[in-house]
Design a protein around this motif. Structure first.
Motif, mmCIF file in Angstrom:
data_model
loop_
_atom_site.group_PDB
_atom_site.id
_atom_site.type_symbol
_atom_site.label_atom_id
_atom_site.label_comp_id
_atom_site.label_asym_id
_atom_site.label_seq_id
_atom_site.Cartn_x
_atom_site.Cartn_y
_atom_site.Cartn_z
ATOM 1 N N UNK A 1 0.843 -1.195 0.000
ATOM 2 C CA UNK A 1 0.000 0.000 0.000
ATOM 3 C C UNK A 1 0.865 1.226 0.000
ATOM 4 N N UNK A 428 -16.048 4.496 -9.716
ATOM 5 C CA UNK A 428 -15.727 5.208 -8.488
ATOM 6 C C UNK A 428 -14.610 4.505 -7.714
ATOM 7 N N UNK A 429 -13.874 5.238 -6.908
ATOM 8 C CA UNK A 429 -12.885 4.612 -6.034
ATOM 9 C C UNK A 429 -13.031 5.175 -4.635
ATOM 10 N N UNK A 430 -12.466 4.448 -3.703
ATOM 11 C CA UNK A 430 -12.465 4.893 -2.313
ATOM 12 C C UNK A 430 -11.094 4.573 -1.734
ATOM 13 N N UNK A 504 -1.482 5.713 -13.151
ATOM 14 C CA UNK A 504 -0.677 4.796 -13.944
ATOM 15 C C UNK A 504 -0.787 5.194 -15.410
ATOM 16 N N UNK A 675 1.920 -2.824 -10.960
ATOM 17 C CA UNK A 675 0.580 -3.414 -10.870
ATOM 18 C C UNK A 675 0.484 -4.777 -11.533
ATOM 19 N N UNK B 2 -4.094 -1.429 -12.770
ATOM 20 C CA UNK B 2 -3.261 -0.586 -11.929
ATOM 21 C C UNK B 2 -3.866 -0.323 -10.567
ATOM 22 N N UNK B 3 -4.887 -1.057 -10.273
ATOM 23 C CA UNK B 3 -5.592 -0.714 -9.049
ATOM 24 C C UNK B 3 -5.644 -1.893 -8.091
ATOM 25 N N UNK B 4 -4.744 -2.832 -8.351
ATOM 26 C CA UNK B 4 -4.771 -4.035 -7.534
ATOM 27 C C UNK B 4 -4.676 -3.689 -6.055
ATOM 28 N N UNK B 5 -3.904 -2.645 -5.768
ATOM 29 C CA UNK B 5 -3.652 -2.338 -4.368
ATOM 30 C C UNK B 5 -4.710 -1.435 -3.767
ATOM 31 N N UNK B 6 -5.641 -1.041 -4.536
ATOM 32 C CA UNK B 6 -6.609 -0.113 -4.004
ATOM 33 C C UNK B 6 -7.993 -0.704 -4.097
ATOM 34 N N UNK B 7 -8.752 -0.371 -3.131
ATOM 35 C CA UNK B 7 -10.079 -0.927 -3.150
ATOM 36 C C UNK B 7 -10.968 -0.047 -3.995
ATOM 37 N N UNK B 8 -11.701 -0.658 -4.855
ATOM 38 C CA UNK B 8 -12.578 0.081 -5.734
ATOM 39 C C UNK B 8 -13.924 0.280 -5.049
ATOM 40 N N UNK B 9 -14.475 1.401 -5.324
ATOM 41 C CA UNK B 9 -15.745 1.745 -4.700
ATOM 42 C C UNK B 9 -16.800 0.692 -5.003
#
Lengths: 699, 204
Positions: A1, A428-430, A504, A675, B2-9
């Protein structure tokens, strides 16, 4: 992270798991969130693999704990506590601590023999909760259970006496004070030393859902008594109520002066709420005797028509045809998945789609799942086995036994029209951020626009841009105190200035340079804080529990605004990585190499993996940066979780919730966040993963 | 991407929703089984009326495949029920599906045999996607000639009752069979999560 501490704020609950009842040989969770009575330990454990979040509160003190029953006997806990008026009025302490409990002896219901466990609390760092214990628990008749134990450290605060272990060495009689430095190191020289004291209690399961507990706690609350609250008595009384499976609520009267409350949310990765899954029914196998309209051979029908039929049947099954070739009585299909949680189901659905689309003279199907232009295993199935086994009671294992799973040797033969391909999505992201003492929970939400262009097999251009809509990550103002290169500890500046941010933007090439070898070159803006070039080579035979990888990167730190510019810092970083699927659901990884701040060292990772894709693990990195230079926490470490969304919703889905939680993010032992590392990509294409998931072949 | 490490909404929301719904998620998703889009009058072929009381679902299914003696019926929203000579051997799309079965003994019961106890084996999948099996001892426990309503007609049928037991449960399957050997109606146990399935042939 990338950031300080990022956490999911949700603990999945529900599903089928065992409740907390004295009829079962399981303990409850105490206020510290580990197996125990009210404020003291118990000798029993929780059900194997249970993952629980416990939040407790009483006068000026809150504790939030994640506990994982790592094996049937061993549990581990991570806790974040907040104490107001710690030691003196007006002060406030935020503290992180770990606990371990190990059940040495099982209770024997037919003899006097109790369960016996040993445990360590807060053995790293500052150690305000530091204690050790040996405890025994025995179930009597009529739902009554008694527990008694001997505690050291904090658990020897009241009624302490000379350490009985003093018979072995006089040194055991005194507990050295802790020189915790920057925290984070194991303080083993304190273990089981100093005075000891008894604690214990009795639990009564009054009804199926309600339990009543009374205990004698030997904890004197040395840092809290008199400032945070008044400790007047060693006796605690509590009730706990199982509100529904997985949710337990508790109320206590503590230390003769205060009321406290607690709630536990538990789930078990072995039986998540999605169960076996409520996928829509697959196409049934179409037997050849009813499939005359498909024609006899590919030649007689024409490759194009056959290919179109296959494409249509796969599309109906939620899959995409990547490549196709036919020779005589066999056919080879490359298939891409964006629907199902595992490749065994992809192979099973593809096979059934083929019975609806391939001429009847073809009796062997070779199915090759493809990800990012890479293939791993080629699964060869007899059409007659599909026809024979579909409705048999052990169709899963009989079809696995008859399938031939070999390394895919052929070059990919993409159908015309597969390349080039452009895809994009807006979602969306959080992003949460936890444990900043100024504000322990912060969150940003926003929109991410992601796009991917694949000009040819193995080649990819992809990027993602984020625009924040709301949130407070930018309120973090703590400046980094790091004496190392600030490769991660300026995360709050990135959070503040990256709006919008290019998270990215890369070009990537994936290839297979030789037998059992996989290669990758990725260049561009690799992650929010670094850009450059990243190369990787992985050796992984398709049926081996071992893999070996090497990664070499040359990167430059990006500007805080996360657009196109760079800062001055450049570094060559890379690792040699060993991967070992140890069996029994445990998986380990060892990385040796150079980290982003130029430090050299090693990362150890141990995960417990479940066959449905859940992973719960821990990692620690030791480098040549001294604990003092590293700063708070002494070395990089954390927990990681991976939850396939399909196991929770029951709907087929390839999304996973992946989350790495660090008690503190510093600059030592920091790895580049590429990634698309090869191991996880390639692994799902290989035999052990196919076998783990084969139950879904016929789903 | 590219978002493996982040949680998606999206993932977050699904997790929250799933957490709230918990075990109910099976029910909500199956509420549409059959549904209003299937109008019986438009069926041009024989159909099978299916209901799953535990899931609160019912609807009509049409024949989707036939392999050997096994016939698979599919509902409009893609749940399937497969029967070997009228005996259920497989379901899909219901969640806790019957993945496959060795129903030799039940088939013998429907065909007038199975007076002695003999095993029946059902295959299932658990939440970790692993197969497991449930075995029963089964036998034909009762046979009666009855008048029973099928659609809006009263027909003469042989009602066969099959009893199955194991250490955890006792189930009773009932089949109404006509003189041609066709199972017109049935009530058969599928799994702990699905309970009994009730079927009735609708013959054009």
């Amino acid at each position: 992270m990338r950031y300080l501490i990022r956490s999911t704020l949700v603990v999945a609950s529900g599903g089928v798991f065992l409740g907390q009842s004295l009829a079962e040989p399981y303990s409850g969770y105490n206020t510290y969130g580990y197996p125990g009575l009210i404020d003291t330990p118990s000798a029993l454990s929780r059900p194997d693999a249970e993952l629980a979040f416990t939040s407790s509160y009483f006068k000026n003190q809150s504790r939030n704990t994640i506990t994982f029953q790592i094996t049937p006997r061993l549990s581990g806990s991570f806790r974040y506590s907040n104490i107001e008026n710690f030691q003196r009025e007006g002060s406030e302490l935020f503290d992180r601590s770990f606990s371990l409990q190990y059940r040495l002896i099982d209770e024997n219901p037919d003899t006097w023999q109790p369960a016996v466990a040993v445990g360590l609390n807060d053995f790293l760092g500052t150690g305000i909760y530091s204690s050790e214990y040996v405890v025994a628990t025995k179930t009597l008749g009529s739902g009554v259970r008694v527990t008694g134990g001997l505690g050291w450290g904090r658990l020897a605060g009241v009624g302490g006496f000379d350490n009985p272990l003093g018979v072995f060495s006089d040194a055991m009689k005194t507990r050295p004070t802790r020189d915790f430095g920057k925290g984070g190191t194991v303080e083993a020289d304190q273990f089981f030393r100093g005075n000891a004291a008894f604690f214990g209690g009795i639990e009564w399961q009054a009804t199926e859902k309600l339990a009543i507990t009374a205990e004698y706690s030997s904890d004197a609350y040395p840092f809290e008594d008199g400032s945070a609250f008044e400790r007047k008595s060693p006796y605690n009384f509590g009730v706990s109520y199982q509100y529904r499976p997985g949710i337990t609520l508790g109320a206590h009267y503590l230390y003769g002066s205060e009321f406290g409350v607690q709630a536990t949310f538990a789930t078990n990765p072995k039986s998540p709420s999605g169960g076996p899954g409520i996928d829509r029914a697959p196409m049934p196998v179409l037997p050849r005797r009813n499939a005359a309209s498909l024609g006899w051979s590919v030649d007689s029908i024409g490759e194009t028509r056959v290919q179109n039929r296959i494409q249509a049947a796969l599309a109906q099954s939620g899959l995409k045809l990547h490549g196709f070739s036919a020779s005589g009585r066999s056919i080879r299909i490359e298939v891409e998945n964006a629907t199902y949680p595992n490749m065994a189901q992809v192979v099973g659905r593809t096979a059934r789609a083929l019975t609806h689309s391939v001429p009847t003279g073809v009796d062997t199907f070779t199915i090759v799942p493809v990800v990012a232009g890479l293939s791993g295993a080629a699964v060869t199935l007899n059409r007659s086995d599909l026809e024979e086994l579909e409705y048999t009671y052990d169709n899963s294992w009989s079809s696995f036994a008859r399938a031939s799973i070999e390394p895919d040797t052929g070059p990919l033969s993409p159908i015309s029209g597969r390349y080039p391909q452009f895809e994009w999505q807006l979602r969306p992201y959080l992003t949460p951020s936890l444990f900043d003492p100024d504000d322990p929970i912060r969150v940003d939400v926003g929109l991410e626009l992601a796009a991917k262009y694949q000009p040819a097999p193995g080649f990819e251009l992809r990027g993602a841009v984020r625009k924040k809509l709301a949130g407070n990550l930018d309120e973090s103002t703590r400046a980094s105190t790091s004496v190392l290169e600030k490769v991660r500890s300026d995360f709050n500046i990135y959070d503040r200035e990256g709006d919008p941010a290019i998270t990215e933007l890369v070009g990537a090439y994936y290839f297979k340079p030789g037998e059992d070898l996989y290669g990758r070159v990725t260049a561009g803006y690799l992650e929010p804080m670094f850009g450059g070039i990243s190369t990787e080579l992985l050796w992984k035979p398709i049926d081996s529990p071992f893999a070996l990888g090497a990664e070499l990167n040359y990167v430059k730190q990006r500007d805080f605004d996360q657009l196109f510019g760079f800062r001055d810092y450049e570094v060559a970083t890379g690792h040699v990585s060993g991967y070992w699927d140890m069996g029994n659901g445990f998986h380990s990884q060892l990385d040796v190499g150079r980290y982003l701040a130029g430090d050299w060292g090693t990362t150890f990772t141990l995960d417990r993996e479940f066959k449905n894709g859940w992973k719960v693990g821990a990692f620690a990195t030791f480098t040549d940066v001294s604990f003092d230079d590293f700063g708070e926490g002494s070395f990089d470490k954390g927990l990681r979780f991976e939850i396939p969304i399909s196991t929770v919703t029951g709907q087929p889905n390839t999304d996973k919730l992946t989350y790495t939680m660090r008690p503190v993010q510093r600059d030592g032992g920091a790895r580049l966040n590429v990634s698309d590392r090869l191991y996880e990509t390639v692994r799902e294409l290989h035999k052990p993963e196919l076998q783990n998931g084969w139950g879904r072949f016929w789903k | 991407m590219g978002a493996v490490l982040e949680m998606m909404w999206r993932s977050f929301i699904s997790l929250v929703v799933a957490t709230i719904l918990g075990a109910c998620s099976q029910l909500t998703s199956l509420a549409g089984l059959g549904g209003s889009e299937v109008v019986i009058g438009t069926a041009t072929r024989d159909s099978l009326q299916v209901s799953v009381p535990v899931l609160g679902a019912q609807g009509f299914a049409t024949e989707a495949a036939r392999i050997g003696s096994v016939v698979t019926w599919r509902t409009a929203d893609n749940a399937t029920f497969s029967f070997d000579q009228g005996v259920i051997v497989s379901t899909r799309g219901l969640g806790d599906d019957l993945m496959g079965a060795d129903a030799t003994q039940s088939i013998a019961a429907v065909n007038g045999g199975a007076l002695a106890w003999a095993p029946r084996i059902n295959g299932y999948m658990n939440g970790e996607y692993q197969s497991f099996f449930m075995t029963f001892q089964c036998r034909r426990s009762d046979t009666q000639s009855v008048q029973t309503p099928v659609g809006n007609r009263l027909v003469t049928a042989t009602r066969i009752t099959e009893a199955c037991i194991n250490d955890e449960r006792q189930i009773e399957n009932t089949y109404w069979r006509n003189s041609n050997g066709l199972v017109l109606k049935s009530r058969q146990w599928v799994s702990p999560g699905v309970g009994y399935v009730e079927t009735e042939r609708v013959i054009r």
